[in-house]
Design a protein around this motif. Structure first.
Motif, PDB file in Angstrom:
ATOM      1  N   ARG A 103       3.804   1.735  -4.322  1.00  0.00           N
ATOM      2  CA  ARG A 103       4.911   0.823  -4.618  1.00  0.00           C
ATOM      3  C   ARG A 103       6.261   1.427  -4.233  1.00  0.00           C
ATOM      4  O   ARG A 103       7.262   0.725  -4.184  1.00  0.00           O
ATOM      5  CB  ARG A 103       4.935   0.463  -6.100  1.00  0.00           C
ATOM      6  CG  ARG A 103       3.778  -0.413  -6.551  1.00  0.00           C
ATOM      7  CD  ARG A 103       4.111  -1.135  -7.836  1.00  0.00           C
ATOM      8  NE  ARG A 103       5.157  -2.131  -7.632  1.00  0.00           N
ATOM      9  CZ  ARG A 103       5.797  -2.751  -8.619  1.00  0.00           C
ATOM     10  NH1 ARG A 103       5.512  -2.447  -9.878  1.00  0.00           N
ATOM     11  NH2 ARG A 103       6.725  -3.661  -8.366  1.00  0.00           N
ATOM     12  N   SER A 159      -5.251 -10.083  -4.326  1.00  0.00           N
ATOM     13  CA  SER A 159      -4.070 -10.868  -3.949  1.00  0.00           C
ATOM     14  C   SER A 159      -4.456 -12.306  -3.648  1.00  0.00           C
ATOM     15  O   SER A 159      -5.574 -12.589  -3.208  1.00  0.00           O
ATOM     16  CB  SER A 159      -3.414 -10.246  -2.719  1.00  0.00           C
ATOM     17  OG  SER A 159      -2.410 -11.086  -2.197  1.00  0.00           O
ATOM     18  N   TRP A 214      -1.841  -0.259  -6.731  1.00  0.00           N
ATOM     19  CA  TRP A 214      -1.239  -1.539  -6.360  1.00  0.00           C
ATOM     20  C   TRP A 214      -0.072  -1.272  -5.437  1.00  0.00           C
ATOM     21  O   TRP A 214       0.703  -0.332  -5.647  1.00  0.00           O
ATOM     22  CB  TRP A 214      -0.769  -2.274  -7.620  1.00  0.00           C
ATOM     23  CG  TRP A 214      -0.246  -3.652  -7.374  1.00  0.00           C
ATOM     24  CD1 TRP A 214      -0.761  -4.600  -6.541  1.00  0.00           C
ATOM     25  CD2 TRP A 214       0.911  -4.253  -7.965  1.00  0.00           C
ATOM     26  NE1 TRP A 214      -0.015  -5.754  -6.581  1.00  0.00           N
ATOM     27  CE2 TRP A 214       1.028  -5.568  -7.442  1.00  0.00           C
ATOM     28  CE3 TRP A 214       1.851  -3.808  -8.887  1.00  0.00           C
ATOM     29  CZ2 TRP A 214       2.042  -6.429  -7.815  1.00  0.00           C
ATOM     30  CZ3 TRP A 214       2.869  -4.674  -9.262  1.00  0.00           C
ATOM     31  CH2 TRP A 214       2.957  -5.982  -8.737  1.00  0.00           C
ATOM     32  N   VAL A 232      -8.470  -2.236  -8.293  1.00  0.00           N
ATOM     33  CA  VAL A 232      -7.480  -2.891  -7.440  1.00  0.00           C
ATOM     34  C   VAL A 232      -7.191  -4.278  -7.978  1.00  0.00           C
ATOM     35  O   VAL A 232      -7.968  -4.837  -8.755  1.00  0.00           O
ATOM     36  CB  VAL A 232      -7.968  -3.006  -5.973  1.00  0.00           C
ATOM     37  CG1 VAL A 232      -8.129  -1.631  -5.346  1.00  0.00           C
ATOM     38  CG2 VAL A 232      -9.270  -3.785  -5.899  1.00  0.00           C
ATOM     39  N   VAL A 233      -6.064  -4.831  -7.557  1.00  0.00           N
ATOM     40  CA  VAL A 233      -5.727  -6.204  -7.917  1.00  0.00           C
ATOM     41  C   VAL A 233      -5.972  -7.084  -6.699  1.00  0.00           C
ATOM     42  O   VAL A 233      -5.642  -6.705  -5.577  1.00  0.00           O
ATOM     43  CB  VAL A 233      -4.264  -6.315  -8.404  1.00  0.00           C
ATOM     44  CG1 VAL A 233      -3.288  -5.947  -7.307  1.00  0.00           C
ATOM     45  CG2 VAL A 233      -3.960  -7.699  -8.939  1.00  0.00           C
ATOM     46  N   ARG A 284      -2.832   3.605 -13.916  1.00  0.00           N
ATOM     47  CA  ARG A 284      -2.233   3.045 -12.709  1.00  0.00           C
ATOM     48  C   ARG A 284      -1.362   4.072 -11.991  1.00  0.00           C
ATOM     49  O   ARG A 284      -0.531   4.742 -12.609  1.00  0.00           O
ATOM     50  CB  ARG A 284      -1.388   1.813 -13.052  1.00  0.00           C
ATOM     51  CG  ARG A 284      -0.920   1.057 -11.808  1.00  0.00           C
ATOM     52  CD  ARG A 284      -0.276  -0.253 -12.179  1.00  0.00           C
ATOM     53  NE  ARG A 284       1.140  -0.270 -11.830  1.00  0.00           N
ATOM     54  CZ  ARG A 284       1.943  -1.308 -12.039  1.00  0.00           C
ATOM     55  NH1 ARG A 284       1.470  -2.399 -12.614  1.00  0.00           N
ATOM     56  NH2 ARG A 284       3.201  -1.245 -11.710  1.00  0.00           N
ATOM     57  N   GLY A 344      -0.171  -5.847  -0.582  1.00  0.00           N
ATOM     58  CA  GLY A 344      -1.533  -5.470  -0.918  1.00  0.00           C
ATOM     59  C   GLY A 344      -2.016  -4.287  -0.093  1.00  0.00           C
ATOM     60  O   GLY A 344      -1.526  -4.028   1.009  1.00  0.00           O
TER      61      GLY A 344
END
Length: 280
Positions: free
Chosen positions: A171, A233, A205, A230-231, A166, A211
């Protein structure tokens, strides 16, 4: 029953740019059993499992950053054997690898039966307001840490351990001089280095409510040959699994999304009950 490394090989093969692995992040035995139950003889939508440290911490009544190595490993020790019994690879969220304990942590999760892990490049105690040099491990240090993690997995019997490295460049909180362009360039630089160190994918992230834009995802996919995770949302208008697949990513997870959805469902049904309704 397949060995841990055989399951690791299966997990690695599921990472296909443009046809991504979609992971359900679980947080305890009950949530694991619920997801595993979706597979039947006629249909097996669940290909692999993952954990989410945020959700694990929430069940203990603490914040993600307060989750200790011991607490995280205790949960992993309970669910990893169950995932293995179900024939499903398990990728575990071990935060930053707990600093200098990264070798011991990776050794432990492999011995429990985990076949991959998320490892962050942000320093837990630093926060995200100190810029690249203050909030993130240096690139050289992080590459060395990732290599230590993979070496530990190999020695523990999983040479094909799947590292989802990651990168937290997005962030970082905006500070004077830290533009989006600088963060993007750093994300790409780190991503390429992490892949060269042995990572299967690089996970980006932007943080809760932040996002990544479709243009950012497309740029990362292009620069890293699709080896991007990716995460997804849950916010309105967020990119869907189909849209992310079309962009060429290799892995999609939901982080604490399922946990939050479950808690919202509990509140909705309980509220209905208190107002004179039933459980249905």
């Amino acid at each position: 029953m397949a060995s841990t490394n055989q399951l690791a090989q299966t997990l690695k093969a599921l990472h296909k740019p443009g046809s991504p692995l979609v992971l359900s992040n679980v947080w305890d035995v009950a949530s694991l059993n619920a997801i595993v139950s979706l597979n039947s003889e006629s249909s097996k939508p669940v290909k692999a499992l993952a954990t989410a440290s945020f959700a694990i911490a929430a069940t203990l009544g603490i914040k993600d950053e307060e989750l200790s190595m011991v607490q995280n490993l205790e949960l992993i020790s309970k669910i990893a054997p169950l995932a293995e019994q179900a024939g499903l690879p398990l990728s575990v969220d071990i935060q930053d690898g707990y600093g200098d304990l990264i070798t011991a942590v990776v050794t432990a999760v492999v011995e429990y039966g985990a076949t991959g892990a998320n490892i962050e490049d942000s320093i837990p105690s630093a926060g995200f307001d100190k810029g690249i040099s203050g909030s993130l491990y240096t690139l050289e240090d992080q590459v060395e840490r990732l290599k230590r993690a993979l070496d530990a997995a190999k020695k523990a019997g999983a040479p094909d351990f799947v590292l989802n490295a990651r990168c937290d460049a997005f962030r970082l909180l905006p500070t004077p001089g830290l533009t989006y362009e600088i963060r993007l360039a750093e994300a790409i630089r780190r991503g390429k280095a992490f892949l060269e160190a042995g990572a299967t994918t690089v996970f980006y992230w932007g943080g809760a409510g932040q996002g990544l834009t479709s243009e950012t995802v497309k740029t990362l996919v292009k620069e890293l040959d699709g080896k991007v995770a990716v995460v997804m949302s849950g916010a309105p208008g967020s990119l869907t699994t189909a849209e992310l697949a079309e962009m060429g990513v290799a892995r999609i997870s939901v982080g604490p999304g399922l946990y939050l959805a479950a808690m919202n469902a509990v509140k909705t049904v309980a509220s209905q009950m208190f107002l004179g309704g039933g459980l249905a």
